[in-house]
Design an enzyme around this catalytic site. Structure first.
Site, mmCIF file in Angstrom:
data_model
loop_
_atom_site.group_PDB
_atom_site.id
_atom_site.type_symbol
_atom_site.label_atom_id
_atom_site.label_comp_id
_atom_site.label_asym_id
_atom_site.label_seq_id
_atom_site.Cartn_x
_atom_site.Cartn_y
_atom_site.Cartn_z
ATOM 1 N N SER A 194 9.590 -6.851 -0.528
ATOM 2 C CA SER A 194 10.950 -7.286 -0.157
ATOM 3 C C SER A 194 11.355 -6.769 1.219
ATOM 4 O O SER A 194 12.175 -5.875 1.329
ATOM 5 C CB SER A 194 11.963 -6.876 -1.229
ATOM 6 O OG SER A 194 11.754 -5.572 -1.682
ATOM 7 N N GLY A 197 0.796 -1.222 0.000
ATOM 8 C CA GLY A 197 0.000 0.000 0.000
ATOM 9 C C GLY A 197 0.831 1.275 0.000
ATOM 10 O O GLY A 197 0.298 2.383 0.018
#
Ligand SMILES: Nc1nc2c(ncn2[C@@H]2O[C@H](COP(=O)(O)OP(=O)(O)O)[C@@H](O)[C@H]2O)c(=O)[nH]1
Lengths: 589, 295
Positions: free
Chosen positions: A503, A434
């Site tokens: 990540s 987001g």
């Protein structure tokens, strides 16, 4: 595993010879008669234990015998790895020696005396190692026995060093407290420093991540010599200095620019379908192009920079000072041009790292200069490629090697890379779910205005390539690993890759970076508070988390490690995707 | 069992190709010993499928093992290489050098003059040798490309820095280079390489019965050229290096092939120079000999 090439440096008497001697001795790398000789010499010096420094002979003996103070190369190995040490004497001629030793090193082992703290000498060594692109610095804080193995003394030195190193481009920095004399933490963990939780020195060397200086992406093949087979057909002999290549790929010959195809890759009485950095091979081309020594074969879609005016750091090695009137021979890969130094822009004070205006450059000084060449040079920046990014200057009369040069990228903006040069770049967007990664990725693609863009979107990957994976730490790592390899492969083909992945782990992002040449992997951190991400919730994921439908969600019950050194941090709460994308494309290369 | 690191061969091949690229008249110094066999083989591989490009130069002291000479001729024919022999005997006969006298007389030192004369006569500008950095402390600082002045001497102060594999081969007329492609090999690497490449070696390297004489705790082959030492004894020995008969030490050994030699070597033992009588004469022997133009 490949040989790990490292360089060592330390100030006089900090214990470097003792430390290396012990490594050689305890790894069983010394023949018994050599040990016997040193035992005799130690006795002569009135010592009842072995003087380990005598194995590498320190400077004392060399000075007495009037032997040159020079870089010495030594091999040692353990069952896990083999090492080649370039041992750089610390004081006299340290610039020349350190630069020579560091030019081939993947790791620099710096030995410092804990009692002396961070000295000028150590700062110089660290600066030179990073200037030469050595990616790992391993600092052995020696003589811990003299400070009663004090954690405080160690931490103080570490702190000072880290503060200083933040001004360098050191990627990996590790510290280990040791006593070379008594063997603490050299090849075994010492019980006298229980507060130290890391590995011993040898263990750190054995597990150091190799590469980092290797460019595995950009195929560059400088032709050393031309061979002819019995039918008179030509083969181009040389070493792949970077990247890799496959039979059938489209190649260009530089400088001519002639295009051809790679027909075969040959070694003695055999042929292979691919070759990679380090391989000495002979290449047969599909067309009888007219190439010779000094030409370079590259992939058509991955060309180096080309210019007859270059910007470089010069490390002056010559007895005579730099002269702007002299036409020097310039040795670059297997090619020779001539060069004049058009402008000395500044000198770097090695102690303070400040730039200062300079009229001249003398032995062991470093400066930045603009050079005008007799022809077009095909090169990469030193940061991305040690072999095509470096050169030597030679005095045309005395034949003395007067300077080592590190080519700069002429401060090109990444935008130029991205929009013009056909070179692959990886933009690695990381941040919470987001934070705006996908939006930004598409905006960058739009502004870059090129077709060959690959967007690796985390969610899409998870639906296909990685649909077998869940969200445990291991699976996240695997997810990241696949994405990283995919990104590197695409960049190798010249694509602009925009990876938009959460990540969360720093180590995984470092891995992705390690697959791509330096300067062409840009870590973009979308810094966005969890609250904001949650309120945006573009995919409704946070709602599902709250409803207990998704476990192990980053930021909620799984950690996110923010990047320590990203190329750019974007505040997506404060600026629009258009502005963020522009800022990314304007990053200085 | 360690494996031979392929990157060492790649590096050595790159060095010999650089020689072909930058010099007009190179030669391979060939003693018949294992290092020069490995070196010549690397040259073969580096230029395949083209013919062997450089002559092999052998400096014959006249006191060589017959096995060495036999091997040399055979190996040279196999490589289809031109052979140039420089004769120490000829240098003595022409008065260029005079024979050492005394019980420890050796022709090893005399080789230097014959070598330099041979280099000058054939105008060789680069001589490839099989020396390695692990042989000796003084060698650890040796370059791949070692500059020699017009007297053939090595000036330690005038050696060029080597970075990124870039080779500055510039020189004045009469000067030449010694080139050491095997610099980063260890002794074990050479053996592993010979094994991997399935190369034949002179029989001297493997265990055999021989009359030997003990001189200063080194075993030397009994021969008409050796004046010193006690009465010869028969032993099972092999040689770890091969040179002049008067100064190449043997070790007692039962190793009959490469596998067994490698096993012996890994079991620890001795650095190979210790079997070279000649080096024990002075701690600084090597450094001194290099200054005057030894191999
Ligand atoms: N107390 C102590 N002395 C050390 C240690 N390491 C080296 N030394 C001593 O420091 C002196 C210089 O060591 P040396 O290895 O020759 O230093 P180099 O000049 O850096 O090579 C010698 O007297 C060593 O015995 C250590 O860990 N503790």
């Amino acid at each position: 595993m490949r040989i790990l090439r490292l360089c060592t440096a330390g100030s006089v008497d900090d214990g470097k010879s003792t430390l290396i001697g012990r490594l050689l001795y305890e790894t069983g790398s010394l023949p018994s008669d050599v040990i016997a000789t040193v035992r005799r010499q130690s006795e002569k010096l009135g010592r009842h234990d072995l003087d380990l420094s005598l194995f590498t002979d320190g400077l004392r003996a060399e000075r007495e015998q009037g032997i040159t103070i020079d870089v010495a190369y030594r091999t040692f190995s353990t069952p896990r790895r083999r090492f080649l040490i370039a041992d750089c004497p610390g004081h006299e001629q340290y610039t020349r020696n350190m630069v020579t030793g560091a030019s081939g090193a993947e790791l620099a082992l710096l030995v410092v005396d804990v009692r002396h703290g961070l000295t000028t000498q150590t700062r110089r060594h660290a600066f030179l190692a990073t200037l030469l692109g050595v990616p790992h610095l391993l600092v052995a804080v020696n003589k811990m026995d003299t400070v009663e193995y004090s954690q405080e003394a160690f931490e103080q030195l570490r702190q000072d060093f880290q503060d200083f190193a933040s001004r360098l481009e050191a990627r990996g920095l590790t510290f280990v407290p040791v006593s070379a004399l008594h063997g603490d933490n050299l090849t075994q963990k010492s019980s006298r420093m229980p507060w130290y939780t890391g590995d011993h020195l040898l263990g750190l060397l054995e597990t150091a991540y190799p590469g980092g200086t290797r460019n595995v992406v950009d195929f560059r093949f400088p032709v050393q010599t031309v061979l002819r087979d019995l039918r008179g057909e030509r083969l181009y002999a040389g070493q792949v200095v970077s990247g890799r290549v496959k039979v059938g790929e489209a190649l260009a010959v530089l400088p001519s620019g002639v295009k051809t195809t790679l027909k075969s890759i040959e070694t003695y009485q055999s042929s292979q379908t691919r070759a990679e950095a380090g391989d000495s091979v002979a290449l047969r081309l599909a067309d009888q192009v007219d190439a010779g020594r000094g030409d370079m074969l590259v992939r058509v879609n991955n060309l180096p920079l080309a210019s007859d005016t270059v910007d470089a750091y010069l490390v002056w090695l010559g007895e005579t000072a730099l002269k702007t009137s002299t036409r020097y021979a310039l040795l670059h890969t297997t090619r020779q041009l001539s060069a004049t130094i058009k402008k000395l822009r500044y000198r770097v004070d090695i102690d303070t790292m400040h730039r200062e205006p300079a009229q001249r450059l003398v032995k062991n000084e470093i400066g930045r200069a603009t050079l005008k060449l007799s022809g077009t040079l095909f090169f990469d920046s030193y940061r991305t490629n040690r072999f095509t990014g470096s050169f030597l200057l030679v005095d045309p009369v005395t034949h003395e090697t007067v300077a080592a040069g590190l080519l700069r990228d002429r401060a090109r903006a990444v935008e130029e890379h991205v929009t013009k040069a056909r070179q692959g770049v990886v933009l690695w967007l990381t941040g919470l779910s987001g934070s705006g990664k996908t939006t930004l990725a598409h905006e960058i693609k739009r502004q870059a205005g090129r077709e060959d863009v690959l967007i690796l979107d985390g969610d899409q990957l998870r639906q296909g390539l990685c649909s077998d994976l869940g969200f445990s730490d291991e699976d996240r790592r695997e997810n990241n690993r696949r994405a990283a390899h995919l990104a590197a492969l695409a960049a190798e083909q010249g694509l602009l890759v925009i990876a938009a992945l959460i990540s969360p782990f720093a180590a995984d992002r470092a891995f992705a970076r390690s697959l791509v040449p330096a300067g062409r992997f840009l870590e973009v951190y979308l810094d966005c508070s969890l609250e904001l991400c949650r309120s945006r919730d573009p995919k409704g994921l946070y709602r599902q988390v709250e409803a207990g439908e998704i476990p192990q969600f980053t930021g909620i019950d799984s950690v996110y490690e923010p990047p320590a050194n990203p190329e750019i941090v974007l505040d997506t709460a404060a600026e629009s995707p258009e502005v963020s994308a522009r800022r990314v494309l304007n990053l200085g290369g | 069992m360690p494996k031979f690191p392929q990157e060492l061969e790649d590096e050595a091949i790159a060095v010999v190709r650089e020689v072909a690229g930058q010099f007009s008249s190179p030669a391979v110094l060939f003693s018949g010993g294992k290092d020069s066999i490995a070196l010549a083989w690397i040259v073969r591989k580096a230029f395949w499928p083209a013919p062997f490009p450089f002559p092999l130069v052998h400096i014959d002291t006249g006191h060589n093992f017959p096995e060495t000479l036999e091997f040399r001729d055979h190996f040279g024919r196999e490589l289809d290489a031109k052979l140039v022999v420089g004769s120490v005997q000829a240098s003595i006969d022409s008065g260029r050098v005079s024979e050492e006298t005394g019980p420890l007389a050796s022709r090893n030192g005399l080789q230097t003059v014959t070598l330099l004369d041979t280099i000058a006569q054939h105008r060789f500008d680069a001589c490839l040798g099989g020396a390695r950095r692990d042989e000796e402390k003084a060698r650890a600082k040796e370059r791949f490309f070692s500059h020699r002045n017009s007297l053939g001497a090595w000036d330690p102060k005038n050696q060029r820095p080597e970075l990124w594999g870039l080779v500055n081969a510039g020189k004045a007329p009469g000067e030449h280079f010694r080139v050491f492609p095997l610099s980063n090999f260890t002794e074990l690497d050479v053996w592993l390489y010979l094994q991997r490449e399935e190369l034949a070696l002179p029989s001297l390297y493997f265990s055999h019965q021989r009359e030997v004489v003990e001189v200063n705790s080194t075993l030397l082959a009994a021969s008409p050229y050796l004046k010193a030492g006690a009465a010869p004894q028969r032993k099972r020995v092999r040689f770890r290096t091969i040179g002049d008969m008067t100064c190449t030490g043997a070790v007692e050994s039962e190793a009959h092939d490469l596998v067994e030699v490698i096993a012996e070597l890994r079991a620890g033992a001795f650095s190979e120079r210790s079997a070279r009588f000649d080096d024990q004469r002075s701690e600084q022997a090597m450094e001194e000999r290099k200054r005057v133009g030894y191999f």
